[in-house]
Enzyme design. Structure first.
Site, PDB file in Angstrom:
ATOM      1  N   CYS A   1       0.796  -1.170   0.119  1.00  0.00           N
ATOM      2  CA  CYS A   1      -0.409   0.005  -0.782  1.00  0.00           C
ATOM      3  C   CYS A   1       0.734   1.444   0.216  1.00  0.00           C
ATOM      4  CB  CYS A   1      -0.949  -0.082   1.369  1.00  0.00           C
ATOM      5  SG  CYS A   1      -0.074  -0.489   2.973  1.00  0.00           S
TER       6      CYS A   1
ATOM      7  N   CYS B   1     -10.387  28.853 -17.031  1.00  0.00           N
ATOM      8  CA  CYS B   1     -10.687  29.514 -15.177  1.00  0.00           C
ATOM      9  C   CYS B   1     -10.429  30.973 -15.007  1.00  0.00           C
ATOM     10  CB  CYS B   1     -11.201  28.544 -13.936  1.00  0.00           C
ATOM     11  SG  CYS B   1      -9.332  27.929 -13.947  1.00  0.00           S
TER      12      CYS B   1
ATOM     13  N   HIS C   1      -6.824  26.244  -9.538  1.00  0.00           N
ATOM     14  CA  HIS C   1      -8.135  26.901 -10.173  1.00  0.00           C
ATOM     15  C   HIS C   1      -8.528  28.461  -9.748  1.00  0.00           C
ATOM     16  CE1 HIS C   1     -11.914  26.297 -11.568  1.00  0.00           C
ATOM     17  NE2 HIS C   1     -11.920  26.719 -10.399  1.00  0.00           N
TER      18      HIS C   1
END
Length: 785
Positions: free
Chosen positions: A196, A312, A745
């Site tokens: 993991c 944006c 953004h």
């Protein structure tokens, strides 16, 4: 139903199942603003995967011959809030999906398919499921919007040693060998063992077992299972501590039995996870007000703009500009009919970006740079009429005082944005920042998850103090002392515009010249009084520096022939006095070039500022960026042209004829070509941006303009600026989320009728907690008493 089954059988060969890499346009019509949420829904061609609104799908069917379309229709439900996200709110929809056969628009639902022959049911069901599960083009662009960094090829990839241990990895069903975790799994490319991933500071992610395996074995590269597709996969280098590229990935995967060409994406990529994590913490959550239930707004002045993929920055700037009366009166207002789902300004974006190396692309851009670019376009196209950019235009007064003679020099320049410095050494939470840095260094050395970031708190008053304090200029050439000395420069306002734009200088360069963003919180005020920063001009009894140019910068070993000297004349070249080529500070030239300015412009900046340093050269560059010959080669005083330029007598007759054919005179065309080094495209742009000047040219029969023959003509007037009191109130601000202007953004907040409104692309909502301390560009309007 048998008839429908026969029709489906006849078009079965045209129905495709999307494959990895196919571009699926299932969010928006290719020819209009229609989407699945619009009236009539969206029809996606099951062969080309193009989407069409109900008013255009018949046209596509007629022209293409395609008959099978997947009809997607969504009905908006009551909005609910989620934690984080690109949008302020995640709206829920009731979605209906079915196959529609043209030209009769016969409908086929999933239930209908269950009664059809196996071959029809399987093919159509696979196509429907593939279209619905495929990433849309807009989703792919959203990921590109964030992922602004270019990954490098790992130094371990080419010569990576792989163990012949017989390990073969199945195509699915993976688990961490230590903790049995079934997600965020990484396969080591040296030994094929699966572990993991890292645990993030918010508790998500894995249990660090892949990292521990590297620390124990030294095997550097791992691939994230579930991200493998024919187009590539996420590869991480633990030794290089970064996401990397592996040019031999297909070979490395095949060693452990993985056929890259047959794999499909089942896990989020690291870019998508980075988006998700940043949506939950830090500035993303605060700026987008993710912790509040926001009320959607609609109506005039409240129309959103869809994100076209990294647009944006444009959306935020244009939303603010169209709240300024000057731009409102110059433009046509859009009033959408029915439910407002936002407009897609594709043609506008193409127009304003045409010919620009950055704004013509789909890459993310700096909102401040785009604002200046748009203002520059307005300036060029409004020279003969009402110019809305005058609302932002102001004059800056620069006062330079020679410390040796105490004499002063005053200059003025035009500007549109006030750049506010961020003095990081004035942070009010220094101890907290130092402790956070200590914890981060400890986490890096131990492999532990990084701590939550801490934001520096900078007082707005400290930023204003840094702006107004005098700047020391070393190596300043004093015309009074006729030598280099030290000077101080003070910057003040010579006029105050109707609307003041303030840019917080959050983006800077590190010592390695890598761009970085300052994570700061600044208590920006709602009202602002700049009266104390108005320039006063020459003071009583103050002496000015003589208007004498610096001495020529020369090198002792290179002569430049053909330059008219003090004893030369046009008829006798033997009297030419050889001058020497200028010596330019290469380090200053290089610094300017690294900032993206043209080489010749950088050379001129250093030359005309007398090698006085980067600050003076930068000021010259900013003050001359709009000059027609900004990028033209440096022409030394006393010369008619520089190497590589076109002499006056060799101006292209073909270029002259082209411009004359547009209705301009030969003298006007000649003037334009001379100003742009005989480049036709630049000359055409120049001539249209100087119409007022050209209209005043009265051409005589001899071919010279009256303007050229008048020796006593008045100098041209200065730039037109509006002036008034220096008191302002905040009415809008644009915020940026991310680590660089090249990614992330933008959203904007605008105050309308005493209510703050957040514009997050197409989402428009009433703001509950406007994050005024995290803005990038602030917009103030004058308060009249």
């Amino acid at each position: 139903m048998a008839e429908v089954s026969e029709v489906l059988m006849s078009v079965l060969s045209t129905i495709r199942v999307p494959r990895p890499g196919d571009r699926v346009h299932k969010d928006e019509c290719a020819l209009s603003f229609s989407s699945p949420e619009s009236e009539g829904g969206l029809y996606v061609c099951m062969n080309s995967f193009l989407g069409f609104g109900s008013q255009y799908v018949d046209r596509h069917h007629t022209r293409s011959g395609q008959r099978a379309y997947l009809h997607i229709s969504r009905t908006r439900k009551a909005p609910v809030r989620i934690e984080g996200g690109f949008n302020v709110e995640q709206e829920q929809y009731e979605e209906e999906v079915k196959v529609v056969l043209f030209p009769d628009r016969q409908e086929v639902t999933s239930d209908d398919l269950a009664t059809m022959p196996d071959v029809v049911r399987e093919r159509v069901s696979l196509a429907m499921a593939g279209l619905m599960s495929a990433d849309s083009v807009s989703h792919a662009l959203q990921v590109q919007q964030w992922d602004g960094e270019v990954r490098a090829v790992s130094r371990h990839a080419v010569e990576l040693k792989q163990l012949n241990n017989g390990t073969k990895i199945p195509p699915s069903g993976w688990r961490c060998e230590v903790c049995d975790l079934q997600e965020n799994l990484w396969m080591n490319l040296s030994d094929g063992r699966v572990f993991c991933g890292r645990r993030y500071f918010d508790g998500s992610g894995g249990n660090n077992h892949a990292l521990l395996h590297f620390q124990q074995t030294g095997h550097p590269l791992a691939v994230k299972l579930g991200t493998i597709t024919p187009d590539g996969a996420d590869v991480y280098s633990y030794d290089e501590d970064d996401m990397v590229l592996d040019p031999k990935l297909p070979e490395h995967l095949s060693h452990f039995g993985i056929d890259m060409m047959t794999m499909e994406k089942t896990e989020h990529t690291m870019t998508e996870l980075e988006i998700a994590v940043n949506q939950r913490v830090g500035e993303w959550e605060v700026i987008q007000e993710s912790g509040a239930t926001l009320r959607p707004l609609s109506g005039p002045g409240l129309t959103g703009m869809k994100n076209l993929g990294n647009s944006c920055y444009l959306n935020s700037v244009m939303q603010v500009l169209f709240t300024v009366p000057d731009f409102q009166s110059k433009s046509v207002t859009v009033f959408p009919v029915g439910d407002q789902v936002g407009i897609a300004a594709r043609m506008f974006k193409a127009l304003v970006g045409r010919g620009h190396p950055e704004f013509s692309t789909n890459r993310q851009q700096d909102a401040q740079e785009f604002l200046l670019h748009f203002i520059n376009m307005v300036e060029r196209n409004c020279r003969s009429g009402v110019n809305p950019s005058e609302a932002f235009r102001f004059l800056v007064e620069e006062r330079i005082v020679c410390q040796q003679s105490q004499k002063a020099k005053y200059t003025q320049r035009v500007d549109y944005i006030l750049q506010l410095p961020v003095p990081m050494d004035q942070a009010t939470n220094t101890e907290e920042l130092q402790e956070a840095e200590r914890r981060r260094e400890e986490a890096d050395s131990s492999g532990a998850p990084p701590p939550a970031p801490v934001r520096a708190c900078i007082p707005f008053t400290a930023c204003m103090a840094a702006l107004s304090e005098p700047e020391t200029l070393t190596d300043f050439w004093s015309s009074a002392a006729q030598a280099k000395t030290t000077a101080t420069k003070t910057t003040r306002f010579a006029s105050f515009p109707d609307h003041m734009v303030i840019q917080v200088k959050k983006f800077t360069f590190g010592q390695d010249w890598v761009p970085k963003k300052l994570d700061v919180s600044i208590d920006v005020p709602d009202t602002l009084d700049l009266t104390a920063l108005r320039g006063t001009g020459q003071q009583p009894g103050e002496e000015l520096l003589p208007e004498v140019a610096p001495p020529p910068l020369m090198t002792p070993d290179v002569e430049v022939k053909g330059i008219l000297g003090s004893h030369g004349n046009d008829e006798d070249d033997s009297l030419y006095s050889p001058l020497l080529s200028p010596v330019l500070d290469d380090s200053t030239v290089s610094q300017l070039c690294e900032m993206g300015f043209p080489l010749e412009a950088c050379r001129k900046a250093v030359y005309y500022t007398g090698n006085t340093g980067i600050d003076a050269a930068m000021n010259w560059v900013m003050g001359h960026m709009d000059d027609p010959d900004f990028s033209a080669p440096l022409v030394l005083p006393g010369t008619s042209s520089a190497p590589g330029t076109t002499p006056t007598e060799s101006i292209s007759e073909e270029h002259l004829a082209t411009i004359v054919s547009m209705g301009f005179s030969r003298d006007q065309a000649t003037r334009a070509l001379r100003a742009t080094s005989n480049v036709l495209e630049r000359a055409v742009d120049w001539i249209f941006s100087h119409l007022d000047d050209l209209e005043s040219m009265e051409v005589s029969e001899g071919g010279r303009s009256a303007a050229e023959s008048e020796g006593s003509r008045e100098p041209p007037p200065g730039p037109k600026v509006r002036d008034g009191p220096g008191k302002y109130e905040l009415f809008a601000f644009i915020s940026h989320m991310g680590t660089s202007t090249m990614c992330g953004h933008y959203v904007c907040h605008i105050k309308k009728d005493q209510q703050w409104v957040i514009f997050n692309d197409q989402k428009v909502c009433a703001s509950e907690k406007p994050p005024k301390d995290l803005g990038y560009l602030y917009f103030y309007r004058r308060v009249t008493e």
